[in-house]
Design a protein around this motif. Sequence first.
Motif, PDB file in Angstrom:
ATOM      1  N   UNK A  76       0.778  -1.301  -0.030  1.00 25.04           N
ATOM      2  CA  UNK A  76      -0.116  -0.126   0.078  1.00 25.04           C
ATOM      3  C   UNK A  76       0.761   1.170   0.039  1.00 25.04           C
ATOM      4  N   UNK A  77       1.890   1.376   0.711  1.00 28.31           N
ATOM      5  CA  UNK A  77       2.735   2.522   0.652  1.00 28.31           C
ATOM      6  C   UNK A  77       3.397   2.578  -0.490  1.00 28.31           C
ATOM      7  N   UNK A  78       3.720   1.553  -1.055  1.00 31.07           N
ATOM      8  CA  UNK A  78       4.415   1.726  -2.564  1.00 31.07           C
ATOM      9  C   UNK A  78       3.459   2.188  -3.614  1.00 31.07           C
ATOM     10  N   UNK A  79       2.223   1.845  -3.329  1.00 28.76           N
ATOM     11  CA  UNK A  79       1.438   2.375  -4.217  1.00 28.76           C
ATOM     12  C   UNK A  79       1.187   4.112  -4.026  1.00 28.76           C
ATOM     13  N   UNK A  80       1.105   4.364  -2.651  1.00 35.28           N
ATOM     14  CA  UNK A  80       0.892   5.713  -2.255  1.00 35.28           C
ATOM     15  C   UNK A  80       1.827   6.594  -2.746  1.00 35.28           C
ATOM     16  N   UNK A  81       3.235   6.120  -2.844  1.00 34.35           N
ATOM     17  CA  UNK A  81       4.425   6.622  -2.963  1.00 34.35           C
ATOM     18  C   UNK A  81       4.317   7.391  -4.480  1.00 34.35           C
ATOM     19  N   UNK A  82       4.047   6.507  -5.525  1.00 32.33           N
ATOM     20  CA  UNK A  82       3.824   6.714  -6.657  1.00 32.33           C
ATOM     21  C   UNK A  82       2.813   7.799  -6.942  1.00 32.33           C
ATOM     22  N   UNK A  83       1.794   7.514  -6.342  1.00 33.77           N
ATOM     23  CA  UNK A  83       0.608   8.525  -6.456  1.00 33.77           C
ATOM     24  C   UNK A  83       0.963  10.108  -5.959  1.00 33.77           C
ATOM     25  N   UNK A  84       1.833   9.977  -4.623  1.00 37.95           N
ATOM     26  CA  UNK A  84       2.147  11.314  -4.229  1.00 37.95           C
ATOM     27  C   UNK A  84       2.975  12.009  -5.103  1.00 37.95           C
ATOM     28  N   UNK A  85       4.146  11.223  -5.597  1.00 37.08           N
ATOM     29  CA  UNK A  85       4.986  11.831  -6.766  1.00 37.08           C
ATOM     30  C   UNK A  85       4.380  12.472  -7.909  1.00 37.08           C
ATOM     31  N   UNK A  86       3.394  11.596  -8.334  1.00 40.94           N
ATOM     32  CA  UNK A  86       2.602  12.029  -9.617  1.00 40.94           C
ATOM     33  C   UNK A  86       1.917  13.287  -9.388  1.00 40.94           C
ATOM     34  N   UNK A  87       1.101  13.409  -8.241  1.00 43.71           N
ATOM     35  CA  UNK A  87       0.337  14.580  -7.933  1.00 43.71           C
ATOM     36  C   UNK A  87       1.144  15.886  -7.612  1.00 43.71           C
ATOM     37  N   UNK A  88       2.150  15.591  -6.959  1.00 47.50           N
ATOM     38  CA  UNK A  88       3.125  16.786  -6.500  1.00 47.50           C
ATOM     39  C   UNK A  88       3.830  17.323  -7.952  1.00 47.50           C
ATOM     40  N   UNK A  89       4.177  16.423  -8.908  1.00 51.77           N
ATOM     41  CA  UNK A  89       4.668  16.885 -10.074  1.00 51.77           C
ATOM     42  C   UNK A  89       3.743  17.787 -10.962  1.00 51.77           C
ATOM     43  N   UNK A  90       2.448  17.294 -10.679  1.00 45.93           N
ATOM     44  CA  UNK A  90       1.373  18.092 -11.569  1.00 45.93           C
ATOM     45  C   UNK A  90       0.974  19.206 -10.878  1.00 45.93           C
ATOM     46  N   UNK A  92       2.936  21.782  -9.648  1.00 43.25           N
ATOM     47  CA  UNK A  92       4.248  22.428  -9.057  1.00 43.25           C
ATOM     48  C   UNK A  92       3.767  24.081  -8.672  1.00 43.25           C
ATOM     49  N   UNK A  93       2.680  24.585  -9.032  1.00 39.95           N
ATOM     50  CA  UNK A  93       2.285  25.663  -8.391  1.00 39.95           C
ATOM     51  C   UNK A  93       2.015  25.695  -7.095  1.00 39.95           C
ATOM     52  N   UNK A  94       1.647  24.674  -6.349  1.00 36.92           N
ATOM     53  CA  UNK A  94       1.275  24.383  -5.053  1.00 36.92           C
ATOM     54  C   UNK A  94       0.066  24.998  -4.888  1.00 36.92           C
ATOM     55  N   UNK A  95      -1.067  24.655  -5.949  1.00 42.14           N
ATOM     56  CA  UNK A  95      -2.427  25.197  -5.978  1.00 42.14           C
ATOM     57  C   UNK A  95      -3.265  24.283  -4.992  1.00 42.14           C
ATOM     58  N   UNK A  99      -1.408  18.265  -0.971  1.00 42.75           N
ATOM     59  CA  UNK A  99      -0.820  17.424  -1.920  1.00 42.75           C
ATOM     60  C   UNK A  99       0.716  17.335  -1.546  1.00 42.75           C
ATOM     61  N   UNK A 100       1.155  18.192  -0.990  1.00 42.83           N
ATOM     62  CA  UNK A 100       2.601  18.539  -0.756  1.00 42.83           C
ATOM     63  C   UNK A 100       2.956  18.165   0.739  1.00 42.83           C
ATOM     64  N   UNK A 101       1.868  17.493   1.455  1.00 49.35           N
ATOM     65  CA  UNK A 101       2.044  16.891   2.963  1.00 49.35           C
ATOM     66  C   UNK A 101       2.450  15.402   2.694  1.00 49.35           C
ATOM     67  N   UNK A 102       2.794  14.901   3.979  1.00 50.18           N
ATOM     68  CA  UNK A 102       3.126  13.469   3.797  1.00 50.18           C
ATOM     69  C   UNK A 102       1.806  12.619   3.766  1.00 50.18           C
ATOM     70  N   UNK A 103       0.630  13.306   3.800  1.00 47.19           N
ATOM     71  CA  UNK A 103      -0.523  12.563   4.079  1.00 47.19           C
ATOM     72  C   UNK A 103      -1.347  12.867   2.652  1.00 47.19           C
ATOM     73  N   UNK A 104      -1.141  13.746   2.061  1.00 42.16           N
ATOM     74  CA  UNK A 104      -1.971  14.097   0.712  1.00 42.16           C
ATOM     75  C   UNK A 104      -2.762  12.986  -0.057  1.00 42.16           C
ATOM     76  N   UNK A 105      -1.619  12.421  -0.575  1.00 42.33           N
ATOM     77  CA  UNK A 105      -2.174  10.985  -1.389  1.00 42.33           C
ATOM     78  C   UNK A 105      -2.971  10.077  -0.621  1.00 42.33           C
ATOM     79  N   UNK A 106      -2.608   9.760   0.728  1.00 39.94           N
ATOM     80  CA  UNK A 106      -3.394   9.125   1.655  1.00 39.94           C
ATOM     81  C   UNK A 106      -4.787   9.691   1.839  1.00 39.94           C
TER      82      UNK A 106
END
Length: 155
Positions: A76-90, A92-95, A99-106
């Motif tokens: 589950x953590x591995x899945x969240x890691x990929x989701x978090x990275x993708x969302x943070x990349x998208x 970039x303007x921190x809107x 999503x930029x917290x440790x728990x955003x993807x979760x």
Amino acid sequence: MERRDSQQGMDKLLRQLESDYIEAVKDNENTTVEGFIEQFLYDSWDYNDKNLEDIKSVLGRYSDGEIYQGTFSKSFTEMLKHLKMKLQQLDSGMEYPVLHTNNGASLLVAFVDGLVIQYYVGIYNVEKLREMTSYIKSVILHALKTEGTESVELT
């Protein structure tokens, strides 16, 4: 010996579910958070509908202790890691600060999985979830804009 073989098969099934999830995140070619989340929702409804028996099997085996908590958590953590990275990349303007917290993807997954559980128990069907997707996306995007979340740690 029979239980060990069963666990190996289940680990294989869990790995397949993990791989499918990561692949869906990578294959979601939307270039905005909004588009990504909308496609993520549609993909979630469809995937869970098509793979209901496998998912139930994995969850049942986990509940019965046939899949160890550490194994399930790692996947589950591995899945969240990929989701978090993708969302943070998208974003970039921190809107979307969440999503930029440790728990955003979760938190996003918790929201979606809560609806999926309601699908499993018959509150919603896939057609209804698809009809509600635009509204669900709006609710999620609003929540992801919450300010002051940098000090909140759920895990």
